[in-house]
Design a protein around this motif. Structure first.
Motif, PDB file in Angstrom:
ATOM      1  N   ILE A 212      -0.185  34.241   3.468  1.00 66.94           N
ATOM      2  CA  ILE A 212      -1.391  33.592   2.962  1.00 66.94           C
ATOM      3  C   ILE A 212      -1.850  34.379   1.742  1.00 66.94           C
ATOM      4  CG2 ILE A 212      -3.795  33.029   3.431  1.00 66.94           C
ATOM      5  CD1 ILE A 212      -3.004  32.686   6.368  1.00 66.94           C
ATOM      6  N   SER A 213      -2.077  33.660   0.660  1.00 60.36           N
ATOM      7  CA  SER A 213      -2.546  34.277  -0.569  1.00 60.36           C
ATOM      8  C   SER A 213      -3.824  33.546  -0.974  1.00 60.36           C
ATOM      9  CB  SER A 213      -1.464  34.165  -1.645  1.00 60.36           C
ATOM     10  OG  SER A 213      -1.849  34.878  -2.790  1.00 60.36           O
ATOM     11  N   HIS A 214      -4.250  33.725  -2.209  1.00 61.28           N
ATOM     12  CA  HIS A 214      -5.418  32.988  -2.686  1.00 61.28           C
ATOM     13  C   HIS A 214      -5.224  32.605  -4.137  1.00 61.28           C
ATOM     14  CE1 HIS A 214      -6.377  37.086  -3.996  1.00 61.28           C
ATOM     15  NE2 HIS A 214      -7.121  36.529  -4.924  1.00 61.28           N
ATOM     16  N   ASP A 215      -5.841  31.507  -4.501  1.00 65.76           N
ATOM     17  CA  ASP A 215      -5.823  31.034  -5.883  1.00 65.76           C
ATOM     18  C   ASP A 215      -6.756  31.937  -6.680  1.00 65.76           C
ATOM     19  OD1 ASP A 215      -6.549  29.693  -8.299  1.00 65.76           O
ATOM     20  OD2 ASP A 215      -5.714  27.845  -7.457  1.00 65.76           O
ATOM     21  N   VAL A 216      -6.280  32.474  -7.770  1.00 63.42           N
ATOM     22  CA  VAL A 216      -7.061  33.426  -8.557  1.00 63.42           C
ATOM     23  C   VAL A 216      -8.330  32.786  -9.105  1.00 63.42           C
ATOM     24  CG1 VAL A 216      -7.015  34.919 -10.598  1.00 63.42           C
ATOM     25  CG2 VAL A 216      -4.991  34.694  -9.184  1.00 63.42           C
ATOM     26  N   HIS A 217      -8.240  31.521  -9.513  1.00 60.39           N
ATOM     27  CA  HIS A 217      -9.388  30.872 -10.149  1.00 60.39           C
ATOM     28  C   HIS A 217     -10.404  30.352  -9.137  1.00 60.39           C
ATOM     29  CE1 HIS A 217      -7.433  31.260 -13.989  1.00 60.39           C
ATOM     30  NE2 HIS A 217      -6.333  30.732 -13.473  1.00 60.39           N
ATOM     31  N   SER A 218      -9.927  29.656  -8.113  1.00 54.96           N
ATOM     32  CA  SER A 218     -10.855  29.036  -7.158  1.00 54.96           C
ATOM     33  C   SER A 218     -11.100  29.893  -5.921  1.00 54.96           C
ATOM     34  CB  SER A 218     -10.317  27.678  -6.716  1.00 54.96           C
ATOM     35  OG  SER A 218      -9.140  27.855  -5.947  1.00 54.96           O
ATOM     36  N   ARG A 219     -10.318  30.913  -5.725  1.00 56.80           N
ATOM     37  CA  ARG A 219     -10.398  31.799  -4.569  1.00 56.80           C
ATOM     38  C   ARG A 219     -10.117  31.085  -3.245  1.00 56.80           C
ATOM     39  NH1 ARG A 219     -12.063  37.176  -5.800  1.00 56.80           N
ATOM     40  NH2 ARG A 219     -12.976  37.216  -7.859  1.00 56.80           N
TER      41      ARG A 219
ATOM     42  N   VAL B  83       1.785  30.501   0.907  1.00 57.47           N
ATOM     43  CA  VAL B  83       2.954  30.690   0.060  1.00 57.47           C
ATOM     44  C   VAL B  83       4.153  30.756   0.996  1.00 57.47           C
ATOM     45  CG1 VAL B  83       4.097  32.185  -1.611  1.00 57.47           C
ATOM     46  CG2 VAL B  83       1.610  31.951  -1.647  1.00 57.47           C
ATOM     47  N   GLY B  84       5.100  29.861   0.791  1.00 66.27           N
ATOM     48  CA  GLY B  84       6.256  29.795   1.676  1.00 66.27           C
ATOM     49  C   GLY B  84       7.215  30.958   1.497  1.00 66.27           C
ATOM     50  N   GLU B  85       8.193  31.005   2.372  1.00 65.52           N
ATOM     51  CA  GLU B  85       9.230  32.037   2.298  1.00 65.52           C
ATOM     52  C   GLU B  85       9.957  31.908   0.964  1.00 65.52           C
ATOM     53  OE1 GLU B  85      12.000  33.348   5.740  1.00 65.52           O
ATOM     54  OE2 GLU B  85      13.072  31.790   4.632  1.00 65.52           O
ATOM     55  N   GLN B  86      10.265  33.033   0.350  1.00 67.06           N
ATOM     56  CA  GLN B  86      10.917  33.031  -0.963  1.00 67.06           C
ATOM     57  C   GLN B  86      12.072  34.007  -0.994  1.00 67.06           C
ATOM     58  OE1 GLN B  86       7.846  34.245  -3.655  1.00 67.06           O
ATOM     59  NE2 GLN B  86       6.883  32.240  -3.721  1.00 67.06           N
ATOM     60  N   ASN B  87      13.063  33.696  -1.804  1.00 65.86           N
ATOM     61  CA  ASN B  87      14.135  34.642  -2.105  1.00 65.86           C
ATOM     62  C   ASN B  87      13.743  35.373  -3.383  1.00 65.86           C
ATOM     63  OD1 ASN B  87      15.782  33.846   0.025  1.00 65.86           O
ATOM     64  ND2 ASN B  87      16.711  32.222  -1.178  1.00 65.86           N
ATOM     65  N   ILE B  88      13.825  36.705  -3.357  1.00 70.55           N
ATOM     66  CA  ILE B  88      13.486  37.479  -4.544  1.00 70.55           C
ATOM     67  C   ILE B  88      14.639  38.419  -4.891  1.00 70.55           C
ATOM     68  CG2 ILE B  88      10.983  37.398  -4.228  1.00 70.55           C
ATOM     69  CD1 ILE B  88      11.216  40.276  -3.096  1.00 70.55           C
ATOM     70  N   PRO B  89      14.918  38.584  -6.196  1.00 76.55           N
ATOM     71  CA  PRO B  89      15.961  39.537  -6.593  1.00 76.55           C
ATOM     72  C   PRO B  89      15.421  40.963  -6.509  1.00 76.55           C
ATOM     73  CG  PRO B  89      15.001  38.508  -8.522  1.00 76.55           C
ATOM     74  CD  PRO B  89      14.365  37.853  -7.318  1.00 76.55           C
ATOM     75  N   VAL B  90      16.293  41.885  -6.086  1.00 71.99           N
ATOM     76  CA  VAL B  90      15.907  43.285  -5.928  1.00 71.99           C
ATOM     77  C   VAL B  90      17.007  44.156  -6.537  1.00 71.99           C
ATOM     78  CG1 VAL B  90      15.439  45.105  -4.240  1.00 71.99           C
ATOM     79  CG2 VAL B  90      14.675  42.785  -3.801  1.00 71.99           C
ATOM     80  N   PHE B  91      16.593  45.220  -7.209  1.00 73.49           N
ATOM     81  CA  PHE B  91      17.542  46.203  -7.724  1.00 73.49           C
ATOM     82  C   PHE B  91      17.208  47.542  -7.109  1.00 73.49           C
ATOM     83  CE2 PHE B  91      18.545  49.636 -10.731  1.00 73.49           C
ATOM     84  CZ  PHE B  91      19.919  49.467 -10.794  1.00 73.49           C
ATOM     85  N   ARG B  92      18.214  48.202  -6.541  1.00 76.58           N
ATOM     86  CA  ARG B  92      18.060  49.565  -6.019  1.00 76.58           C
ATOM     87  C   ARG B  92      18.928  50.476  -6.868  1.00 76.58           C
ATOM     88  NH1 ARG B  92      20.187  49.980  -0.575  1.00 76.58           N
ATOM     89  NH2 ARG B  92      21.412  48.207  -1.192  1.00 76.58           N
ATOM     90  N   ALA B  93      18.326  51.479  -7.451  1.00 79.31           N
ATOM     91  CA  ALA B  93      19.061  52.407  -8.308  1.00 79.31           C
ATOM     92  C   ALA B  93      20.019  53.251  -7.477  1.00 79.31           C
ATOM     93  CB  ALA B  93      18.091  53.315  -9.053  1.00 79.31           C
TER      94      ALA B  93
END
Length: 120
Positions: A60-67, A72-82
């Motif tokens: 659960i997130s919030h809209d920055v403008h309307s609060r 927010v559904g499940e997402q795939n995100i790219p990650v880099f590990r050095a």
């Protein structure tokens, strides 16, 4: 921060490739990593790092403008590990600076100590 063009120039200088061919090589490298991680594969480059995709859980997130609260559904995100060599390379710069600071501190302490001896 280095731009893509600066990377191309560096690769061209180091490999004796033309800038056009260096640009093609860098673009192919980026495309290959993008392709493999978009397919869910992990890309490991020894002594450099690992590119992979991770799932970010729904939240659960919030809209920055309307609060308003929004889901927010499940997402795939790219990650880099050095990798180890990359981590050591970045730590080396810090340790060189630390050595310089330590040397300067020792010089200052030596001068202060000598002043105390001279004043006695």
């Amino acid at each position: 921060m280095a731009s893509k063009q600066e990377l191309i120039d560096y690769v061209a200088d180091r490999t004796e490739l033309s800038k056009v061919n260096a640009a093609k090589a860098i673009n192919a490298f980026v495309e290959a990593i993008t392709y493999y991680i978009s397919e869910g594969a992990t890309v490991h480059i020894s002594n450099f790092g690992t590119f992979e995709v991770r799932k970010r859980a729904a939240r659960i997130s919030h809209d920055v403008h309307s609060r308003e609260k929004i889901l927010v559904g499940e997402q795939n995100i790219p990650v880099f590990r050095a990798g180890k060599a990359l981590k050591l390379a970045t730590k080396q710069e810090i340790s060189d600076e630390d050595k310089l600071v330590e040397q300067l501190n020792n010089i200052i302490l030596g001068v202060q100590h000598q002043d105390k001896i001279d004043n006695c």
